[in-house]
Design a protein around this motif. Structure first.
Motif, PDB file in Angstrom:
ATOM      1  N   MET A 112       6.195  -3.055   3.164  1.00  0.00           N
ATOM      2  CA  MET A 112       7.225  -2.320   2.432  1.00  0.00           C
ATOM      3  C   MET A 112       7.545  -2.978   1.091  1.00  0.00           C
ATOM      4  O   MET A 112       8.434  -2.514   0.376  1.00  0.00           O
ATOM      5  CB  MET A 112       8.489  -2.203   3.292  1.00  0.00           C
ATOM      6  N   GLY A 113       6.845  -4.047   0.771  1.00  0.00           N
ATOM      7  CA  GLY A 113       6.994  -4.642  -0.555  1.00  0.00           C
ATOM      8  C   GLY A 113       7.526  -6.054  -0.599  1.00  0.00           C
ATOM      9  O   GLY A 113       7.421  -6.722  -1.637  1.00  0.00           O
ATOM     10  N   GLU A 192      10.393   3.094  -3.457  1.00  0.00           N
ATOM     11  CA  GLU A 192      10.729   4.200  -2.541  1.00  0.00           C
ATOM     12  C   GLU A 192      11.617   3.763  -1.378  1.00  0.00           C
ATOM     13  O   GLU A 192      12.161   4.601  -0.663  1.00  0.00           O
ATOM     14  CB  GLU A 192       9.445   4.844  -1.988  1.00  0.00           C
ATOM     15  N   TYR A 193      11.790   2.439  -1.208  1.00  0.00           N
ATOM     16  CA  TYR A 193      12.632   1.941  -0.116  1.00  0.00           C
ATOM     17  C   TYR A 193      13.948   1.329  -0.616  1.00  0.00           C
ATOM     18  O   TYR A 193      14.691   0.741   0.166  1.00  0.00           O
ATOM     19  CB  TYR A 193      11.874   0.879   0.690  1.00  0.00           C
ATOM     20  N   ARG A 202      16.225   1.709   8.693  1.00  0.00           N
ATOM     21  CA  ARG A 202      15.845   1.420  10.084  1.00  0.00           C
ATOM     22  C   ARG A 202      14.653   2.284  10.505  1.00  0.00           C
ATOM     23  O   ARG A 202      13.685   1.788  11.087  1.00  0.00           O
ATOM     24  CB  ARG A 202      17.031   1.692  11.005  1.00  0.00           C
ATOM     25  N   ASP A 203      14.722   3.573  10.195  1.00  0.00           N
ATOM     26  CA  ASP A 203      13.661   4.487  10.614  1.00  0.00           C
ATOM     27  C   ASP A 203      12.336   4.164   9.928  1.00  0.00           C
ATOM     28  O   ASP A 203      11.263   4.263  10.543  1.00  0.00           O
ATOM     29  CB  ASP A 203      14.072   5.932  10.324  1.00  0.00           C
ATOM     30  N   GLU A 204      12.391   3.765   8.653  1.00  0.00           N
ATOM     31  CA  GLU A 204      11.171   3.378   7.953  1.00  0.00           C
ATOM     32  C   GLU A 204      10.566   2.125   8.587  1.00  0.00           C
ATOM     33  O   GLU A 204       9.344   2.005   8.722  1.00  0.00           O
ATOM     34  CB  GLU A 204      11.449   3.142   6.474  1.00  0.00           C
ATOM     35  N   VAL A 212       2.931   4.325  12.510  1.00  0.00           N
ATOM     36  CA  VAL A 212       2.817   5.783  12.531  1.00  0.00           C
ATOM     37  C   VAL A 212       3.288   6.337  11.187  1.00  0.00           C
ATOM     38  O   VAL A 212       3.985   5.670  10.424  1.00  0.00           O
ATOM     39  CB  VAL A 212       3.639   6.410  13.685  1.00  0.00           C
ATOM     40  N   ASP A 213       2.931   7.580  10.926  1.00  0.00           N
ATOM     41  CA  ASP A 213       3.275   8.207   9.651  1.00  0.00           C
ATOM     42  C   ASP A 213       4.610   8.923   9.678  1.00  0.00           C
ATOM     43  O   ASP A 213       5.254   9.098   8.639  1.00  0.00           O
ATOM     44  CB  ASP A 213       2.185   9.206   9.242  1.00  0.00           C
ATOM     45  N   THR A 214       5.050   9.354  10.864  1.00  0.00           N
ATOM     46  CA  THR A 214       6.307  10.093  10.973  1.00  0.00           C
ATOM     47  C   THR A 214       7.185   9.488  12.056  1.00  0.00           C
ATOM     48  O   THR A 214       6.674   8.896  13.027  1.00  0.00           O
ATOM     49  CB  THR A 214       6.052  11.574  11.315  1.00  0.00           C
ATOM     50  N   LEU A 215       8.488   9.640  11.889  1.00  0.00           N
ATOM     51  CA  LEU A 215       9.411   9.128  12.891  1.00  0.00           C
ATOM     52  C   LEU A 215       9.221   9.849  14.216  1.00  0.00           C
ATOM     53  O   LEU A 215       9.392   9.255  15.287  1.00  0.00           O
ATOM     54  CB  LEU A 215      10.857   9.284  12.401  1.00  0.00           C
TER      55      LEU A 215
END
Length: 337
Positions: A112-113, A192-193, A202-204, A212-215
């Motif tokens: 996430m960076g 983007e975060y 949290r969800d990211e 995974v790509d989606t929650l």
């Protein structure tokens, strides 16, 4: 691996939930918990609460204070912070090996960076030499939980104002103040975060950990509390985390104080001695251990307050179980010196 995203922001209920799920068979280890708190301070199991907090500031700012089962030091949290817990079989990890347990979170943050995030010291995650995550560990009955914090957008001024960080702890880290020691990870994240709500952050993080790509894909592994779960959680909360005696306890009158900060944590022993005999003793500190220091306190109570008598008592214990990462000989030297 399953997970639970808490639906309450009360640290007391969330800690009770953590304890309940660790000790029940509702979720099979390994599993994770995520929770976001209203302003609060959580002191370590063996700390003297009133000496760790600015009680007046906490009362004036409606900061909840409670005590956790695990050792370690006091931590301030608010809605800009996210907590996570790993619950694993005890034989899957060496007690105190924080780096191994929190690595999935560190790896997710890298993606996430926050590429400079590293586990350092005995239980911190840092970036640019500043701490944004503190972690604590507890093991019982074949299971271990490791819970930690992630400072996303915490009010760092409140951290300094709400906590009393001992001077010897500050000096041991070579810094001037608690403000200079901590940071938020928000500016280190990819663009983007950087403008997420805590729930979105949290969800990211969940998506990254579960790869995974989606929650929705991750939610296939999500556990939902039942009414029975909630009743049992409330019982634990009432017994411990909402209980004044558990949170503050009664600090004994003392006539001698022995304190030292070690790499593995601080030990602060208080003795009440009368007519040459130890009438009461309390061992405080932010150390970690797999055994309860009340064992040592009970054994020392009513013994002569002499080096020989105290050494004899302490020689019957494996002190590495009570003070992980601290040389037993140094522990004995402190307590009997």
């Amino acid at each position: 691996m399953q997970y639970l995203a808490m639906d309450t922001n009360d640290i007391r209920t969330n800690l009770a939930t953590e304890q309940y799920l660790m000790n029940s068979d509702k979720m099979t280890p390994p599993f994770m918990l995520f929770y976001i708190e209203d302003p609060c301070i959580i002191v370590g199991r063996n700390q003297n609460t009133l000496e760790e907090i600015n009680k007046q500031y906490c009362e004036e700012h409606n900061i909840t204070v409670t005590r956790r089962l695990s050792g370690g030091g006091a931590m301030y949290q608010d809605r800009g912070n996210m907590c996570f817990s790993f619950i694993v079989p005890a034989n899957d990890s060496q007690f105190g090996d924080f780096k191994k347990l929190v690595q999935p979170v560190v790896d997710a943050l890298h993606r996430m960076g926050v590429t400079g995030a590293t586990v350092t010291g005995r239980n911190d995650i840092v970036v640019d030499g500043k701490k944004f995550s503190g972690n604590a560990m507890y093991t019982r009955d074949g299971r271990t939980f490791c819970h930690g914090t992630l400072m996303y957008d915490v009010d760092t001024s409140a951290v300094a104002d709400a906590l009393h960080v001992p001077e010897d702890k500050i000096k041991s880290k070579g810094i001037k103040s608690v403000r200079s020691r901590v940071t938020n990870i928000k500016p280190y994240l990819k663009p983007e975060y950087q403008n997420l709500t805590m729930e979105q952050f949290r969800d990211e993080l969940i998506k990254q950990i579960w790869n995974v790509d989606t929650l929705a894909e991750a939610q296939k592994n999500e556990y939902h509390l039942t009414d029975e779960d909630r009743r049992e959680i409330q019982k634990i909360g009432d017994e411990l985390y909402y209980n004044w005696d558990w949170v503050y306890g009664k600090s004994p009158e003392f006539t001698d104080k022995k304190r030292r900060h070690f790499t593995g944590g601080t030990i602060d022993a208080r003795f009440f001695v009368k007519a040459g005999q130890i009438k009461d003793v309390k061992i405080y500190g932010d150390f970690f251990g797999t055994a309860e220091v009340t064992d040592l306190e009970d054994a020392l109570r009513n013994q002569p307050y002499t080096m020989e008598a105290m050494r004899t008592v302490l020689s019957k214990f494996d002190l590495t179980k009570y003070f992980v990462g601290i040389d037993p000989q140094e522990v004995v030297q402190l307590l009997v010196g």
